[in-house]
Design a protein around this motif. Structure first.
Motif, PDB file in Angstrom:
ATOM      1  N   ASP A 250     -90.155  70.901 -36.574  1.00  0.00           N
ATOM      2  CA  ASP A 250     -89.887  70.488 -35.212  1.00  0.00           C
ATOM      3  C   ASP A 250     -90.306  69.035 -34.947  1.00  0.00           C
ATOM      4  O   ASP A 250     -90.202  68.564 -33.822  1.00  0.00           O
ATOM      5  N   HIS A 251     -90.800  68.347 -35.975  1.00  0.00           N
ATOM      6  CA  HIS A 251     -91.120  66.934 -35.817  1.00  0.00           C
ATOM      7  C   HIS A 251     -89.854  66.099 -35.970  1.00  0.00           C
ATOM      8  O   HIS A 251     -88.794  66.587 -36.312  1.00  0.00           O
ATOM      9  N   ARG A 252     -90.025  64.818 -35.713  1.00  0.00           N
ATOM     10  CA  ARG A 252     -88.928  63.877 -35.811  1.00  0.00           C
ATOM     11  C   ARG A 252     -88.932  63.221 -37.197  1.00  0.00           C
ATOM     12  O   ARG A 252     -89.976  62.844 -37.706  1.00  0.00           O
ATOM     13  N   VAL A 317     -86.623  68.606 -36.568  1.00  0.00           N
ATOM     14  CA  VAL A 317     -86.320  69.172 -37.878  1.00  0.00           C
ATOM     15  C   VAL A 317     -86.544  70.670 -37.843  1.00  0.00           C
ATOM     16  O   VAL A 317     -87.675  71.140 -37.718  1.00  0.00           O
ATOM     17  N   ARG A 318     -85.466  71.418 -37.938  1.00  0.00           N
ATOM     18  CA  ARG A 318     -85.514  72.877 -37.919  1.00  0.00           C
ATOM     19  C   ARG A 318     -84.624  73.418 -39.037  1.00  0.00           C
ATOM     20  O   ARG A 318     -84.088  72.672 -39.840  1.00  0.00           O
ATOM     21  N   VAL A 342     -83.785  67.541 -47.231  1.00  0.00           N
ATOM     22  CA  VAL A 342     -84.663  68.046 -46.181  1.00  0.00           C
ATOM     23  C   VAL A 342     -84.589  69.567 -46.206  1.00  0.00           C
ATOM     24  O   VAL A 342     -83.504  70.140 -46.153  1.00  0.00           O
ATOM     25  N   SER A 343     -85.752  70.214 -46.311  1.00  0.00           N
ATOM     26  CA  SER A 343     -85.753  71.676 -46.344  1.00  0.00           C
ATOM     27  C   SER A 343     -87.031  72.214 -45.715  1.00  0.00           C
ATOM     28  O   SER A 343     -88.070  71.554 -45.694  1.00  0.00           O
ATOM     29  N   ARG A 356     -89.934  69.737 -46.055  1.00  0.00           N
ATOM     30  CA  ARG A 356     -89.969  69.038 -47.330  1.00  0.00           C
ATOM     31  C   ARG A 356     -88.887  67.951 -47.341  1.00  0.00           C
ATOM     32  O   ARG A 356     -87.723  68.220 -47.094  1.00  0.00           O
ATOM     33  N   VAL A 357     -89.287  66.741 -47.602  1.00  0.00           N
ATOM     34  CA  VAL A 357     -88.366  65.625 -47.786  1.00  0.00           C
ATOM     35  C   VAL A 357     -88.636  65.062 -49.174  1.00  0.00           C
ATOM     36  O   VAL A 357     -89.749  64.635 -49.457  1.00  0.00           O
TER      37      VAL A 357
END
Length: 406
Positions: A250-252, A317-318, A342-343, A356-357
């Motif tokens: 949920d962060h940017r 991020v969801r 992104v996962s 995860r990036v």
């Protein structure tokens, strides 16, 4: 006596024409023991019918022919010389010349041809002489002459060609004469190869001082061989991202596409999560958002923010944002791209999640729902050719974060 002789000759000529099946308006003769038809300087608007099937040479120059059909030469499959200069030919159907496998000389000069059926040339494997000069051709496929292993003379001068692709003449091992002057060449990076090639080839290139630049404007009228060397490079792409070490659900997340290349590349973001392209960037920074596929699992368009500096922001991020994010850059010299994944990853405690990036060669370590990216930011799996890319400056990230916190 003379009148009798003249009458006899006239009857003999009529007999020859009839025996050869020669249509009216044409003169059919035996030339070098092979039948030839001269239909030049007439009023034909189409290729005449009724020509001898064993015809070796056909001259149709200086008529009023405007159109060549795929069936125009089906009656004369053995023609080795075909002269069609100084007509008004604008359109040529695909397959028109493909039936002439024995053709050695083809002259289409001084017509109005815009689109030539280049694929027909693949059938003309013994063609020696090709003239398509003084037409309205605007483009030339890279493989246009790839099948012409016997070609010795090529005239494509006085057309409207803006560029010639590198490798266009590579297959012409026997070529000795080339004419490309008086076209509308755009003397930019894609044409730089021709300058060096022309200076070193053993092929005779006629009227090189008339191979001049039509554009860009500062080079207009300058002989191509005298133009300054341009700094040209294919695109090189690297994605940098923030935050660079850890991220909670949920962060940017901000992804910035760092690109170099000359000429300035076109850029687009591709998002595997939504099976679509979210936007296209033009070299001057303008961009167009693309509608995302609407489905229960798709990430909504308003979850993304796109900026003219090629930064893509995932506002929350969801699960729906999971996937591969790829920046693709393309210019006239090639394509470069780089990707990050992104996962959402579960921790040992099923009630906590982490984001995860990473790149495929990054070493990752999961700690309490977080994934720490141990590889240096900006290094990864990009598939590029070119110079080192410039990363987004630190002030950009600080400025962007401040905007989002307001």
């Amino acid at each position: 006596m003379m009148q009798t002789l003249a009458a006899g000759l006239a009857l003999f000529a009529l007999f020859v024409r009839e025996s050869l099946g020669c249509p009216g308006g044409c003169i059919c003769t035996m030339r070098y023991s092979a039948p030839a038809a001269n239909c030049a300087y007439g009023s034909f608007q189409l290729v005449p019918v009724g020509l001898p099937s064993n015809l070796s040479s056909l001259t149709l120059s200086a008529n009023a022919i405007t159109f060549l059909q795929s069936s125009s030469f089906e009656e004369v499959p053995h023609v080795s010389s075909l002269w069609l200069a100084h007509n008004e030919i604008e359109s040529i159907q695909r397959g028109t010349f493909a039936v002439l496998a024995e053709l050695k000389s083809l002259d289409l000069s001084h017509n109005h041809v815009r689109n030539f059926p280049w694929e027909d040339l693949a059938s003309l494997t013994i063609l020696i002489y090709l003239k398509i000069d003084n037409n309205w051709l605007t483009s030339l496929p890279r493989d246009a002459f790839s099948g012409l292993k016997s070609l010795r003379s090529l005239h494509i001068n006085n057309n409207r060609l803006t560029t010639i692709f590198k490798g266009t003449f590579d297959s012409l091992d026997l070529l000795s004469n080339l004419q490309i002057h008086d076209n509308q060449f755009n003397c930019t990076c894609p044409l730089q190869w021709l300058k060096e090639w022309a200076a070193n080839t053993k092929i005779s290139i006629a009227e090189q001082d008339s191979i001049v630049c039509f554009s860009p404007k500062p080079l207009q009228g300058i002989p191509f061989g005298k133009t300054p060397k341009l700094q040209c490079s294919p695109p090189y792409v690297k994605i940098s991202y923030h935050p660079t070490t850890e991220l909670q659900e949920d962060h940017r997340l901000m992804l910035h596409c760092n690109v170099t290349g000359s000429p300035c590349p076109n850029i687009k973001w591709k998002i595997q999560a939504t099976k679509t392209e979210i936007c296209d960037f033009t070299p001057d920074g303008e961009y167009q958002k693309w509608d995302l596929t609407r489905s229960p699992n798709s990430h909504k368009l308003d979850s993304y923010l796109v900026f003219p500096n090629r930064t893509l922001v995932i506002t929350h991020v969801r699960r729906g944002a999971e996937g591969l994010y790829t920046c693709v850059a393309t210019n006239d010299l090639g394509t470069g791209e780089d990707s990050v994944e992104v996962s959402i990853t579960s921790s040992l405690n099923a009630q906590h999640f982490g984001v995860r990036v990473h790149r495929s060669n990054a070493t990752r370590e999961l700690q309490h729902g977080k994934v720490i990216v141990l590889s240096p930011p900006g290094e990864g799996i990009g598939r590029n050719r070119g110079d080192t890319a410039l990363k987004a400056p630190a002030w950009f990230w600080i400025f962007t974060i401040l905007i989002f916190r307001l």
